[in-house]
Design an enzyme around this catalytic site. Structure first.
Site, PDB file in Angstrom:
ATOM      1  N   LYS A 164     -33.452  38.281 -88.735  1.00 37.01           N
ATOM      2  CA  LYS A 164     -34.502  38.930 -87.951  1.00 37.01           C
ATOM      3  C   LYS A 164     -35.857  38.288 -88.223  1.00 37.01           C
ATOM      4  CE  LYS A 164     -31.846  43.217 -87.901  1.00 37.01           C
ATOM      5  NZ  LYS A 164     -31.536  44.426 -88.706  1.00 37.01           N
TER       6      LYS A 164
ATOM      7  N   GLY B 283     -28.074  51.932 -85.173  1.00 37.10           N
ATOM      8  CA  GLY B 283     -27.422  53.085 -84.568  1.00 37.10           C
ATOM      9  C   GLY B 283     -27.068  52.802 -83.129  1.00 37.10           C
TER      10      GLY B 283
END
Lengths: 433, 433
Positions: A203, A305
């Site tokens: 990231k 999630g």
């Protein structure tokens, strides 16, 4: 009304949520894009595997290649390098735009993929690849496009933030906090990719590429995880007004010779407890951006999630669909800058160093001499005495001014060699002071 | 390389920073957009007025109409309704895209302006109109376009946040905190637009329009400022674990009859001190967004100031220029939804009510009966006794469950009429619990 064919690759945690939204919210999506988004199929390894979803059975297929050939938009949520890369290239080759959340692939091979997408005149969108639901790529790329970003500090891995936050609030050791995170589903059975910082490093490479308009890949990222962080580190940090966070850092710096470059790195970091990132608890993510004109910005939300990540995927799908409906070029993503990556040893940073010393006259002078010899200046020093008389031992904690990694590492090595030192108890980098 | 002509209207705090960036960063902007951005002129009322800037004298003009006629992009930073509106329409009529930070004009007349821009096929961009440097409009419009936003809570006025934050940390009364804010330049000599919530109300209308894909204007916003907030309110809130913030709130609700609508309102609000918005200090702004899939998101940064706001303006300029270079339609901004605005009295909210009562048996029963008669249920009650014996007086603080504004207002009125009540010391709405 136009119909756009949407192919989904992968039906895990995120993929199944994306499929649900495409089906349940079809009308709202049509009114926002001006086109019906038709989910033409979901490619999976085993269509008959038991799934916790009531998606229509006939959507599932094992023939991913055929599925992408007929799509306007391909959503890649398989993860991993292969077959994700080949299928994305196949989709691009057939004129489909691609929406992906695959940080590992982008950090490993983003430059080549963006080049292919540009050449084919299709979009390659990847908001879901960094910090889950948090809209961070579009603000950095578009909203800050008229500014100069100087630094990005990101809490971009929920597992490690959960563990460090638990250690900070309960005093637990790393192993216990990890076990609890695993029990609660915040950490995987094999937690390596998270706790050793590899996920955050991917990231970081993507954030650095966007912020500095230059391609950086995983090879440009220095990476240190949190498995060596102890309850004692955290307690000492707390006492000094700091919190320990695993940060992905991308910043523009000058090296010793005054040459400008970008440092991309991941490591446990001491942050003042008053820093906005210090208030990011549990598995939440946040990205803190410093820009010349905008000043300090922070973007906060759920970093992982199914539903949150699906929200980011769908934002890209809707934007791409709108553009396909309106017509016109899909927009190049090719970075325009060419800032070199700085080797880690040339990066300037600040260290917090903890030492156990024999409490005798001259020890501070000896340690201070080592700092001076390496050109590292001391910002603060705290001494704590344990025991009394002949049993007395002291703990010293230094925070340095910014110096190069090379000088700081050499300083720590030299200190380790001093007779008056029992042990170097912790070495952590400091930001935000 | 193509050249795009950029006209600037206004050269105040923000305008002069935008001009500086256009001139100083010309090369970087050209490489990011693919076009030279040529600042063709700056329209001001008095070109000879003394200015704290070294911008070339020959850029200044009083002929704004002529300036916009020849521009590709017009940056409107004059503020106010006229002549800003006429000049924007003139620019749109001549085929220019418009970038503006004019929240008052957009909140008053945005629908008509967007319609004109759409019809003319030009862009009307306004990131700088809400929360200064914080990229919030693009994330809401694009990144969350595949999600359903349920609620937006914004600290969108730096002056009032500065004052409330000072009252919270020093215990000062409103008048003293305001005077200090004025002395430090955080509040204007006439602070009405800020402290009475009008500025926040304009921003609330814009946020609501984006979040719910429907045009809302200032007439749809219920507005209450902070001038009635007392040091005692803040102290009582603090004791109960709350902080008082002026929030612009836009949320989707059902009214009594189950009809869906959007409530847009600005009022001082009790927030739990653990809420992410509670950590927004000083003159900083933040917008907290709740969406069905994304969950909770927060965007934080500087809400005002020349350079930060100029950063937002320049992001819009670069995005628009890129689109002009790439070709293709500029993209419609017309909302696609049609959710009605809910009248304030039908909105459900939760109240914190403070009462001074004579400490005698039966008082709690009398007050509780009034709540029950109005169908308002009590979530918590705290009683504090002052003095002793015959001198004893009690302070009661109720926090209610959610009920309609109408029912809550009627409850407060009825409580005021009770004999056992000395006074109603505070009525504040509560969010985030």
């Amino acid at each position: 009304m136009k119909t756009l064919k949407v192919a989904l690759l992968g039906c895990g945690n995120v993929g199944s949520q994306v499929a649900r939204i495409l089906i349940d919210d079809a009308d709202a999506l049509a009114s926002r894009t001006g086109a019906r988004l038709e989910l033409t199929g979901i490619a999976v390894r085993n269509p008959d595997a038991p799934r916790d979803t009531d998606l229509p059975k006939d959507l599932f297929t094992t023939d991913a290649e055929k599925l992408v050939e007929d799509a306007d938009i391909v959503i890649e949520l398989m993860g991993g390098l292969e077959p994700a890369r080949s299928l994305m290239l196949h989709a691009i080759g057939h004129g489909a735009s691609v929406v992906t959340g695959n940080k590992a692939l982008l950090a490993a091979d983003g430059a080549a993929l963006f080049e292919k997408a540009d050449a084919a005149g299709v979009r390659l969108a990847y908001e879901a690849a960094v910090a889950g639901a948090i809209p961070i790529l579009r603000p950095i790329r578009d909203s800050l496009s008229g500014d100069r970003i100087t630094r990005v500090l990101g809490i971009v891995n929920g597992t490690t933030n959960y563990i460090l936050d638990a250690m900070d609030s309960t005093g637990a050791q790393f192993a216990d906090a990890l076990a609890e995170a695993q029990r609660l589903g915040y950490a995987e059975a094999d937690p390596t990719a998270d706790v050793e910082g590899h996920d955050a490093a991917s990231k970081g490479a993507i954030l650095a590429s966007l912020a500095f308009h230059t391609h950086f890949d995983l090879a440009n990222v220095s990476c240190e995880g949190i498995s060596a962080v102890t309850a004692e580190d955290i307690a000492a940090a707390k006492e000094a007004g700091f919190v320990i966070k695993l940060l992905a850092i991308a910043e523009k710096l000058q090296d010793d010779d005054g040459a400008e470059g970008v440092s991309v790195r991941v490591h446990p970091t001491l942050l003042p407890r008053t820093h906005p990132l210090a208030a990011v608890h549990g598995a939440f993510n946040a990205v803190f951006v410093e820009a010349e004109n905008a000043g300090e910005l922070m973007f906060y939300g759920q970093g992982a999630g199914g539903a949150p990540t699906a929200s980011a995927v769908m934002g890209d799908v809707v934007s791409t669909a709108r553009r396909l409906v309106l017509g016109g070029p899909l927009g190049a993503e090719t970075p325009t800058g060419h800032v070199p990556a700085l080797p880690f040893e040339k990066v300037t940073t600040s260290y917090s160093i903890g030492l156990q010393v024999t409490d005798q006259p001259g020890v501070l002078a000896a340690v201070a001499r080592v700092f001076a010899e390496h050109g590292v200046s001391i910002e603060t020093m705290r001494q704590t005495i344990h025991g009394e008389g002949g049993q007395a031992a002291a703990e010293l904690r230094f925070v340095t001014h910014r110096a190069t990694e090379a000088a700081l590492a050499a300083t720590v090595e030299a200190i380790r060699g001093l007779d008056v030192i029992n042990s170097v108890t912790s070495v952590l980098r400091v930001e935000g002071v």
